[in-house]
Scaffold this active site. Structure first.
Site, PDB file in Angstrom:
ATOM      1  N   LYS A  88       0.843  -1.205   0.000  1.00 18.34           N
ATOM      2  CA  LYS A  88       0.000   0.000   0.000  1.00 18.34           C
ATOM      3  C   LYS A  88       0.875   1.252   0.000  1.00 18.34           C
ATOM      4  CE  LYS A  88      -3.811  -2.472   2.074  1.00 18.34           C
ATOM      5  NZ  LYS A  88      -4.508  -2.941   3.269  1.00 18.34           N
TER       6      LYS A  88
ATOM      7  N   GLN B 265      -4.967  -1.748   9.421  1.00 17.91           N
ATOM      8  CA  GLN B 265      -4.761  -3.073   8.816  1.00 17.91           C
ATOM      9  C   GLN B 265      -5.329  -4.169   9.724  1.00 17.91           C
ATOM     10  OE1 GLN B 265      -3.394  -3.610   5.675  1.00 17.91           O
ATOM     11  NE2 GLN B 265      -4.022  -5.721   5.997  1.00 17.91           N
TER      12      GLN B 265
ATOM     13  N   ASP C   8     -11.613   2.391   3.597  1.00 18.43           N
ATOM     14  CA  ASP C   8     -11.850   0.945   3.479  1.00 18.43           C
ATOM     15  C   ASP C   8     -13.351   0.642   3.376  1.00 18.43           C
ATOM     16  OD1 ASP C   8      -9.792  -0.831   3.194  1.00 18.43           O
ATOM     17  OD2 ASP C   8      -9.332  -0.983   5.334  1.00 18.43           O
TER      18      ASP C   8
END
Ligand code: NAD
Length: 282
Positions: free
Chosen positions: A51, A95, A118
């Site tokens: 990322k 994460q 997200d």
């Protein structure tokens, strides 16, 4: 049979993201994504590094927070609060999975919905379910992008989504429904899966079991999207679809690797740009 080339669609998306990031920078807004990693999970470290690299390649500022395994829930919440309040941060990503002593839902709900790139916050989940504009989870959003790129219209099509997770199956079903498909969501307790699959024009397999979807479950001409990422004992990476037997029956199919996988990070960057554009408008 046509292979749906997610790698190519991802490269095209990243090119668009980069141009948009440069335009934003020229108008004084530097798009920025904050990523928080707690602990030493090897797979998570790899994902986070990818990322970070993708942000650099696309002119997005990457803000990394690598926290030790014993970080407390309150310490993590305090960091999220700081990032929520920081106007120069457009996206915040924690994460997953988090260490067991941290309550994941509590953390995801603490992220400001307008920075939740997200798309896991209940506000964004609700917006998607209501057909309103918000942030959509990156993997199913990437699948819609592949279909758009190949001019595959899902309107009126029978779609079977296998798997009902919050990150893939459920948002996938809502996206398909919002695009006028007739959707059946199936899962581990579904009784007549084969029958439902055989009646489907499009099958999205998001199960996490190698070779799960076999040729006898797929009708001729179907479109098959394989979300699965499974590492076999011999080191090979395979999806949830028995590709060799299923592919010849399909009109379109995604390979693994090189199908859905590359789209996830591309859509994360696209969501970050969307948030930065909202900042520019504010
Ligand atoms: P999950 O474990 O949260 O969910 C799996 C789903 O499969 C569950 O809803 C379960 O009910 C269903 N299932 C299990 N056995 C079944 C059966 N016999 N019949 C029907 N349904 C069954 O998994 P997830 O997070 O949604 O991920 C699914 C797969 O997609 C995994 O392989 C994962 O690695 C992969 N994945 C890939 C990406 C990507 O970027 N390409 C992103 C997320 C997940």
């Amino acid at each position: 049979m046509i292979l749906l080339d997610g790698k190519a669609v991802s490269a095209k998306t990243k090119e668009r993201v980069k141009n948009e990031a440069l335009n934003l920078k020229n108008s004084g807004i530097e798009p920025a994504l904050a990523v928080i990693l707690v602990g030493e999970d090897k797979a998570s470290q790899t994902y986070v590094a990818s990322k970070e690299k993708a942000c650099h390649a696309c002119e997005i500022r990457s803000i990394m927070h690598r926290l030790p395994e014993n970080t407390s829930e309150n310490e993590l919440l305090a960091l999220i609060d700081l990032l929520n309040l920081d106007d120069s941060v457009d996206g915040i990503l924690v994460q997953l999975p988090l260490p067991k002593h941290i309550n994941t839902s509590r953390i995801l709900e603490a992220i400001k919905a307008s920075k939740d790139v997200d798309g896991f916050h209940a506000i964004n989940v609700g917006k998607l379910a209501s057909g309103l504009d918000g942030f959509v989870p990156c993997t199913p959003l990437g699948i819609m992008e592949i279909l758009k790129e190949y001019k595959i219209d899902v309107k009126g099509k029978n779609v079977c989504v296998i798997g009902r997770s919050n990150i893939v199956g459920k948002p996938m079903a809502n996206l398909m429904l919002n695009a006028d498909a007739t959707v059946t969501v199936t899962h581990s307790k579904t009784k007549n899966l084969k029958e439902i699959c055989l009646n489907s024009d499009i099958i999205v397999a998001a199960i996490g079991k190698p070779f799960f979807l076999t040729a006898d479950m797929v009708k001729d001409g179907a479109i098959v999207i394989d979300v699965g990422i499974n590492r076999l004992e011999d080191g090979r990476l395979v999806g949830d679809v028995d590709f060799d037997s299923v592919a010849p029956k399909c009109s379109y199919i995604t390979p693994v690797p090189g199908g859905v996988g590359p789209m996830t990070i591309a859509m994360l960057l696209a969501n970050t740009i969307k948030s930065a554009k909202n900042r520019a408008k504010a």
